[in-house]
Scaffold this active site. Sequence first.
Site, PDB file in Angstrom:
ATOM      1  N   ASP A  49       0.837  -1.200   0.000  1.00 45.57           N
ATOM      2  CA  ASP A  49       0.000   0.000   0.000  1.00 45.57           C
ATOM      3  C   ASP A  49       0.868   1.245   0.000  1.00 45.57           C
ATOM      4  O   ASP A  49       1.817   1.365   0.785  1.00 45.57           O
ATOM      5  CB  ASP A  49      -0.899   0.009   1.233  1.00 45.57           C
ATOM      6  CG  ASP A  49      -1.741   1.279   1.298  1.00 45.57           C
ATOM      7  OD1 ASP A  49      -2.760   1.335   0.584  1.00 45.57           O
ATOM      8  OD2 ASP A  49      -1.370   2.202   2.049  1.00 45.57           O
ATOM      9  N   TYR A  54       2.549  10.343  -0.502  1.00 46.13           N
ATOM     10  CA  TYR A  54       3.589   9.902   0.421  1.00 46.13           C
ATOM     11  C   TYR A  54       4.957  10.367  -0.089  1.00 46.13           C
ATOM     12  O   TYR A  54       5.409   9.957  -1.160  1.00 46.13           O
ATOM     13  CB  TYR A  54       3.602   8.384   0.583  1.00 46.13           C
ATOM     14  CG  TYR A  54       2.368   7.801   1.238  1.00 46.13           C
ATOM     15  CD1 TYR A  54       1.409   8.605   1.839  1.00 46.13           C
ATOM     16  CD2 TYR A  54       2.159   6.423   1.271  1.00 46.13           C
ATOM     17  CE1 TYR A  54       0.291   8.073   2.436  1.00 46.13           C
ATOM     18  CE2 TYR A  54       1.039   5.874   1.883  1.00 46.13           C
ATOM     19  CZ  TYR A  54       0.100   6.698   2.458  1.00 46.13           C
ATOM     20  OH  TYR A  54      -1.020   6.168   3.044  1.00 46.13           O
ATOM     21  N   GLY A 286       3.962  -0.528   8.836  1.00 45.84           N
ATOM     22  CA  GLY A 286       5.080   0.240   8.310  1.00 45.84           C
ATOM     23  C   GLY A 286       6.324  -0.182   9.071  1.00 45.84           C
ATOM     24  O   GLY A 286       6.229  -0.738  10.168  1.00 45.84           O
TER      25      GLY A 286
END
Length: 343
Positions: A49, A54, A286
């Site tokens: 993802d 980002y 993450g």
Amino acid sequence: MEHQRLGDSGLTISKVVYGNWLTHGETVSGDAALACVEAALDAGIDTFDTADVYAMGAAETLLGKAIQGIRRESLTIASKVCLPTGPGPNDRGLSRKHIMESCHASLRRLGTDYLDLYQAHRFDDDTPLDETLIALDDLVRQGKVRYLGVSEWTAAQIEAALTVVAELGLRTRFIANQPQYNMLWRVIEPEVLPLCQRAGIGQLVFQPLAQGVLSGKYQPGQPPPAGSRAAGTGRAPTFIRRVLGDVLLERVQRLRPIAEEAGVSMAQLAVAWTLHRPGVSGTIIGASRPEQVRENAGAAEVRLDDALIEAIDAVLDNLVDRDPTKTARMMAVEPAWMGAPAG
């Protein structure tokens, strides 16, 4: 790594998903980012993802580099569109112009000719909903996107979209919702989750560790440990420090015996908790280091019984936020633990 369907669609994803918000291109770059993706692949994670916003595209570029040479059909790649990616008035939102331009830019950065899942990153009050949905439907018809989803939409917004899809007779519908969700932040439970379950929309949740708070590494009355995101640079410390507080950190430490009883780390406990929630298809992790990826990926195999989940609820109790009006807002916005007693 276990896999399951995303909502009631035919798309299968790894239960633990690798995401690169606040990492690739910000706190993690170059060989370190490649090592984390390699660790994810080694752990059986095949779902990734990211988003156009980002690190202003750098996260997509790094991910594209990391997966270069890997059989494309073996991967599920998700990205998003809506948040500002430039200074211009059309560099944001869910207009047809921005959706089309952003999708093409994401495809270039990722080095692929299609996205498995494309998500509206936020709701856009300034664009007619039918314009947004027709543009997204066109991307699917063109073969540039396989499935559609949203991120941090309220129940009313999702329901409105479902109505427009039916009225316009569009072929595609949303199969995924990507909300912030963890032991402490459960604002989707009263309204969003029931609606999505009725509509066959799966939850692809992010921040299962509440910015690392639920890993137990932040101790009450002590500065953030060296090497942690809260002690680093960039945007990450700003996000994390907003949710740190001794009342919360003291209560989180009471989860440690529960994790030990289950034979898992506190991070694995937090990730596994989300995977045991109704309607959750996958959890996004993450990482800054490969060992973090391996640890969190192990949560997919953790089994939590009802008694253990009840014990977690008993510990956190009045610190849990379930206010549906906070959907699409960050955990730091008037969290339930503010002003709560430590005991």
